[in-house]
Design a protein around this motif. Structure first.
Motif, PDB file in Angstrom:
ATOM      1  N   ALA A   1     -81.498  60.000  36.123  1.00  0.00           N
ATOM      2  CA  ALA A   1     -82.596  59.399  35.357  1.00  0.00           C
ATOM      3  C   ALA A   1     -82.602  59.924  33.918  1.00  0.00           C
ATOM      4  CB  ALA A   1     -83.926  59.711  36.034  1.00  0.00           C
ATOM      5  N   GLN A   2     -82.262  61.220  33.750  1.00  0.00           N
ATOM      6  CA  GLN A   2     -82.185  61.798  32.407  1.00  0.00           C
ATOM      7  C   GLN A   2     -81.054  61.138  31.600  1.00  0.00           C
ATOM      8  OE1 GLN A   2     -81.744  65.949  33.625  1.00  0.00           O
ATOM      9  NE2 GLN A   2     -83.639  66.435  32.554  1.00  0.00           N
ATOM     10  N   CYS A   3     -79.907  60.919  32.260  1.00  0.00           N
ATOM     11  CA  CYS A   3     -78.775  60.284  31.574  1.00  0.00           C
ATOM     12  C   CYS A   3     -79.147  58.886  31.089  1.00  0.00           C
ATOM     13  CB  CYS A   3     -77.573  60.204  32.518  1.00  0.00           C
ATOM     14  SG  CYS A   3     -76.898  61.817  32.958  1.00  0.00           S
ATOM     15  N   ALA A   4     -79.866  58.150  31.927  1.00  0.00           N
ATOM     16  CA  ALA A   4     -80.276  56.798  31.558  1.00  0.00           C
ATOM     17  C   ALA A   4     -81.233  56.813  30.373  1.00  0.00           C
ATOM     18  CB  ALA A   4     -80.921  56.109  32.756  1.00  0.00           C
ATOM     19  N   ALA A   5     -82.154  57.796  30.359  1.00  0.00           N
ATOM     20  CA  ALA A   5     -83.121  57.893  29.257  1.00  0.00           C
ATOM     21  C   ALA A   5     -82.427  58.230  27.941  1.00  0.00           C
ATOM     22  CB  ALA A   5     -84.174  58.951  29.590  1.00  0.00           C
ATOM     23  N   ILE A   6     -81.425  59.132  27.986  1.00  0.00           N
ATOM     24  CA  ILE A   6     -80.682  59.506  26.774  1.00  0.00           C
ATOM     25  C   ILE A   6     -79.882  58.313  26.254  1.00  0.00           C
ATOM     26  CG2 ILE A   6     -78.783  60.945  25.919  1.00  0.00           C
ATOM     27  CD1 ILE A   6     -79.776  63.132  27.868  1.00  0.00           C
ATOM     28  N   ALA A   7     -79.241  57.585  27.182  1.00  0.00           N
ATOM     29  CA  ALA A   7     -78.458  56.411  26.785  1.00  0.00           C
ATOM     30  C   ALA A   7     -79.330  55.365  26.100  1.00  0.00           C
ATOM     31  CB  ALA A   7     -77.771  55.817  28.005  1.00  0.00           C
ATOM     32  N   GLU A   8     -80.569  55.217  26.611  1.00  0.00           N
ATOM     33  CA  GLU A   8     -81.484  54.232  26.028  1.00  0.00           C
ATOM     34  C   GLU A   8     -81.890  54.632  24.619  1.00  0.00           C
ATOM     35  OE1 GLU A   8     -85.702  52.038  27.140  1.00  0.00           O
ATOM     36  OE2 GLU A   8     -84.627  53.201  28.656  1.00  0.00           O
ATOM     37  N   ARG A   9     -82.099  55.957  24.407  1.00  0.00           N
ATOM     38  CA  ARG A   9     -82.491  56.434  23.074  1.00  0.00           C
ATOM     39  C   ARG A   9     -81.364  56.258  22.057  1.00  0.00           C
ATOM     40  NH1 ARG A   9     -85.163  60.899  25.783  1.00  0.00           N
ATOM     41  NH2 ARG A   9     -83.461  62.302  25.247  1.00  0.00           N
ATOM     42  N   LEU A  10     -80.101  56.267  22.526  1.00  0.00           N
ATOM     43  CA  LEU A  10     -78.954  56.145  21.616  1.00  0.00           C
ATOM     44  C   LEU A  10     -78.437  54.716  21.517  1.00  0.00           C
ATOM     45  CD1 LEU A  10     -76.911  59.301  22.725  1.00  0.00           C
ATOM     46  CD2 LEU A  10     -78.398  59.093  20.748  1.00  0.00           C
ATOM     47  N   MET A  11     -79.098  53.789  22.200  1.00  0.00           N
ATOM     48  CA  MET A  11     -78.613  52.410  22.266  1.00  0.00           C
ATOM     49  C   MET A  11     -78.472  51.766  20.892  1.00  0.00           C
ATOM     50  SD  MET A  11     -77.627  50.215  24.562  1.00  0.00           S
ATOM     51  CE  MET A  11     -78.452  50.615  26.104  1.00  0.00           C
ATOM     52  N   HIS A  12     -79.371  52.127  19.949  1.00  0.00           N
ATOM     53  CA  HIS A  12     -79.341  51.469  18.641  1.00  0.00           C
ATOM     54  C   HIS A  12     -78.106  51.852  17.826  1.00  0.00           C
ATOM     55  CE1 HIS A  12     -80.979  55.424  17.558  1.00  0.00           C
ATOM     56  NE2 HIS A  12     -80.524  55.185  16.346  1.00  0.00           N
ATOM     57  N   LEU A  13     -77.389  52.916  18.243  1.00  0.00           N
ATOM     58  CA  LEU A  13     -76.204  53.344  17.507  1.00  0.00           C
ATOM     59  C   LEU A  13     -74.945  52.607  17.951  1.00  0.00           C
ATOM     60  CD1 LEU A  13     -76.794  57.201  17.480  1.00  0.00           C
ATOM     61  CD2 LEU A  13     -77.253  55.580  15.646  1.00  0.00           C
ATOM     62  N   THR A  14     -75.033  51.856  19.056  1.00  0.00           N
ATOM     63  CA  THR A  14     -73.853  51.171  19.572  1.00  0.00           C
ATOM     64  C   THR A  14     -74.115  49.679  19.714  1.00  0.00           C
ATOM     65  OG1 THR A  14     -74.523  51.499  21.871  1.00  0.00           O
ATOM     66  CG2 THR A  14     -73.184  53.222  20.868  1.00  0.00           C
TER      67      THR A  14
END
Length: 583
Positions: free
Chosen positions: A374-387
Motif C-alpha cells: 500500500a505504501q508503494c502504491a501511495a508513493i507511485a501515485e505521488r510521483l505520477m506527474h513526473l512520468t
C-alpha cells in the motif's frame, strides 16, 4: 567484503568565471609551417571484422602523433618503413627533417591482423613500444634531449599474444631494482556472448623488472587483466605503481585466476549465505522490528531497553543491537513480545507521526526494510506527474513532464553515465568510485610528466581540468584549470576528431577530420578600451577564438599541443602552427 568509497569531484569556485561572455573570433594570422615526410605514416585501417563502436574508438580514432612530455616540443610518429621518426623544434624558421631514432626489427606488413604501432614515453630515458603485432618492446634511450647520449637500445622484447596498443606506462626504482609498469589494451572476441556485440575490452597491467642488478636481463614479474565492455576514455597507472585509475562508460573488473579465484568464490558464497540480522516495517504511526531468535530462547534470555532516541537489545548476555534511532519514539507506548514461531517482535511508537524513517538505527546496515504494498502504491501515485507514456501530452497543465524537444543537441548526453574508478594494485579491487553523471569526458593532457595525466570533463557549459593525486586519499582529484564555455562550444563541432590543450592551460584546441583546427584562448587583458553594448560597462578581458585551415586534403591522423605550438600529422605531411610566443 570491503566496499569502494563513493567520492565526488570538488570544483574550485575561484577558477570559474560566471561573467564570461564568450569567445571573439580573431583574424590575427597564425604562422603555419609544413614538412613533407620521407615515407607515409604507418596508418592501419579498420578491417571488416572490426565493426563495433569500440573498435572505432580504440583504433579508428587512434592518435598517430606522440608527444614526448619529458622534452619540450618533441613529437614522434612511426612510418611505413617501421621507423620511429622524431621532430624536435628549437626554432620555427629553421626546421629540419624528421630524423630516424629507431627501426622496428620486424616487417609490419607481414602480419595480417596487426594494429597501429604505439609508443609511450615512460621516463626521460625509457620508452615502451608496440609494433602492433602483439610484441612489446622496452627500450632504453639515454637522455633523449641530448644527441650525444641518445641511443635507442632494446632491453626487453616478448610476444604477448594477440595485437594490442599501449595506453600508459611508468618507470619505478625501488631499492636499486628498476621496473617498468605498462597498460595494454586489446579488443577480443567472446564466443559465448550471444546478447551483445560479441567483443570485450581487455586491459592488461604488465610489470617488467630487472631483478639482478649485475645483469641487464628484464622479465615479466606481474601480469593482471581487467575486463570491460567499453573502451576506457582514460586509463593511467599511479606514479608509485600501487593503483590504477579508469574513466569509462561501463565498469571494469579484474579477471581472477587460480587461488585468487577460489578465495573470491568463497567470499561471494559467504556474502550470499549471510541473512539480515533483523527485518523492520513502518506505518505513519509506528514501527515493527522482527528478530529471529536462537533455538531454545526464553523471555529471561532477552533484554530490551527503550530510550526516547536509543534502543538496546541483548540476547543471552550478548549485545544484539544497540544504537541511536533515526528519530524519537514514545518509550512508554513501545513494547515487545515473543511470537509462537520463535521470533521476537518489537513495537515502537513514533513521536513524529507521518515521518518516514529511511533507516531504523543510524548507520546500521544489518537489517532489511520490508515495504508495504500500500505504501508503494501511495508513493507511485505521488510521483505520477513526473512520468507519462506520451511526450508532454498537455504542456499547459500544472507540473508538466520534461520535454526533450526543448533541449538543444549539444545539451543531450549519452544515456549511460561514465564513472571514474580507482583500483588497488595489491587487492585488485575498486577502492574509490566517482559517478560522473552528465560530466562528459573531453580529453586528457600531461601537465607534469612525473604525475598522472590530467583529464578534462564538461561541467555545465565549461570544461574543467582535473589532476589526479594518488597520495592524497581525502582529495584525490584536484580542479586545476577551467576553459570557459568550452564544453558547450565543442559540442557543436560535429566533425571533431582530436581535442587537446597546452600543458600551461593557455589555450585549448580541437581539429576536425579534415583541414580545420580551432583554437580557444584563455581571456587576456585588452590593449584598447572596449564596452559591452547591452550593459554599457567596460570589458577588461577578451577570450579569442582562431581558426587555422591546413593546405591539404589528406585526413588528419595525429594532433598534439605544447605551450607554444600545435602539431598536426597527416598521411604525408607534418604541420606546425605557432600559437604562443614564450616570453
Amino acid at each position: 567484503m570491503e566496499v569502494a568509497a563513493n567520492c565526488s569531484l570538488r570544483v574550485k569556485r575561484p577558477l570559474l568565471d560566471p561573467r564570461f561572455e564568450g569567445y571573439k573570433l580573431s583574424f590575427e594570422p597564425l604562422p603555419c609551417y609544413q614538412l613533407e615526410l620521407d615515407a607515409a605514416v604507418a596508418e592501419v585501417k579498420l578491417r571488416d571484422d572490426q565493426y563495433t563502436l569500440e573498435h572505432m574508438h580504440a583504433f579508428g580514432m587512434y592518435n598517430y602523433l606522440h608527444c614526448d612530455s619529458w622534452y619540450q616540443d618533441s613529437v614522434y610518429y612511426i612510418d611505413n618503413l617501421g621507423r620511429v621518426m622524431n621532430l624536435t623544434v628549437m626554432l620555427d624558421t629553421a626546421l629540419g627533417k624528421p630524423r630516424e631514432v629507431f627501426r622496428l626489427p620486424t616487417d609490419l606488413t607481414a602480419c595480417d591482423n596487426r594494429l597501429c604501432a604505439s609508443v609511450h614515453f615512460t621516463s626521460s630515458t625509457w620508452v615502451t613500444l608496440s609494433d602492433g603485432t602483439g610484441r612489446l618492446y622496452l627500450i632504453g634511450t639515454g637522455e633523449r634531449g641530448n644527441s650525444a647520449s641518445e641511443k635507442w637500445e632494446i632491453m626487453f622484447n616478448e610476444e604477448l599474444g594477440n595485437p594490442f596498443i599501449i595506453i600508459h606506462s611508468i618507470s619505478l626504482m625501488n631499492a636499486e631494482e628498476h621496473s617498468v609498469t605498462t597498460l595494454l589494451l586489446r579488443i577480443e572476441k567472446e564466443e559465448l556472448d550471444m546478447k551483445g556485440s560479441g567483443f570485450y575490452v581487455s586491459l592488461e597491467w604488465v610489470t617488467i623488472s630487472k631483478k639482478n642488478k649485475d645483469t641487464n636481463k628484464y622479465e615479466i614479474i606481474k601480469h593482471d587483466t581487467l575486463r570491460g565492455k567499453s573502451v576506457p576514455h582514460y586509463a593511467a597507472i599511479e606514479p608509485d605503481g600501487k593503483g590504477l585509475m579508469i574513466v569509462s562508460y561501463k565498469s571494469f573488473t579484474f579477471v581472477l585466476t587460480g587461488q585468487d579465484l577460489e578465495e573470491n568464490k568463497n567470499e561471494t558464497m559467504s556474502e550470499k549465505i549471510k541473512e539480515p540480522l533483523y527485518y523492520w516495517q513502518q506505518t505513519e504511526d509506528d514501527l515493527t522490528v522482527t528478530v529471529r531468535l536462537p533455538e531454545g530462547s526464553s523471555k529471561e534470555d532477552i533484554q530490551v531497553q527503550f530510550l526516547p532516541e536509543h534502543i538496546n537489545i541483548v540476547l543471552k548476555g550478548q549485545r544484539f543491537l544497540e544504537g541511536n534511532l533515526y528519530s524519537s519514539i514514545d518509550q512508554e507506548s513501545s513494547t515487545w513480545i515473543i511470537k509462537e514461531n520463535n521470533s521476537l517482535e518489537i513495537f515502537l511508537t513514533k513521536k513524529n507521526e507521518g515521518l518516514t524513517w529511511p533507516e531504523l538505527v543510524v548507520g546500521d546496515k544489518q537489517g532489511e526494510f520490508i515495504r508495504d504494498s500500500a505504501q508503494c502504491a501511495a508513493i507511485a501515485e505521488r510521483l505520477m506527474h513526473l512520468t507519462s507514456e506520451e511526450l508532454n501530452p498537455n504542456p499547459d497543465k500544472e507540473k508538466p513532464p520534461c520535454n526533450a524537444q526543448e533541449l538543444e543537441e549539444c545539451d543531450i548526453f549519452f544515456e549511460e553515465s561514465s564513472s571514474l574508478c580507482r583500483f588497488d594494485g595489491s587487492t585488485l579491487k575498486t577502492t574509490h568510485v566517482v559517478n560522473l553523471g552528465s560530466n562528459q569526458y573531453l580529453f586528457s593532457v600531461i601537465v607534469d610528466p612525473k604525475e598522472m595525466p590530467c583529464f578534462c570533463l564538461r561541467h555545465d557549459v565549461d570544461a574543467l581540468l582535473w589532476q589526479p593525486h594518488s597520495s592524497k586519499q581525502e582529495d584525490m582529484w584536484e580542479h586545476i584549470a577551467t576553459f570557459n564555455a568550452l564544453g558547450y562550444v565543442q559540442a557543436s563541432k560535429r566533425d571533431k576528431k582530436f581535442f587537446a590543450c597546452a600543458p600551461n592551460y593557455s589555450y585549448a584546441a580541437l581539429c576536425e577530420c579534415l583541414r580545420r583546427v580551432f583554437i580557444y584562448r584563455q581571456p587576456t587583458p585588452m590593449s584598447t578600451v572596449l564596452y559591452n553594448r547591452k550593459e554599457g560597462r567596460q570589458v577588461g578581458q577578451v577570450a579569442k577564438q582562431q581558426v587555422a585551415s591546413l593546405e591539404t586534403n589528406d585526413p588528419i591522423l595525429g594532433f598534439q599541443a605544447t605551450n607554444e605550438r600545435l602539431f598536426v600529422l597527416t598521411t604525408k605531411n607534418l604541420f606546425l602552427i605557432k600559437v604562443n610566443t614564450e616570453n
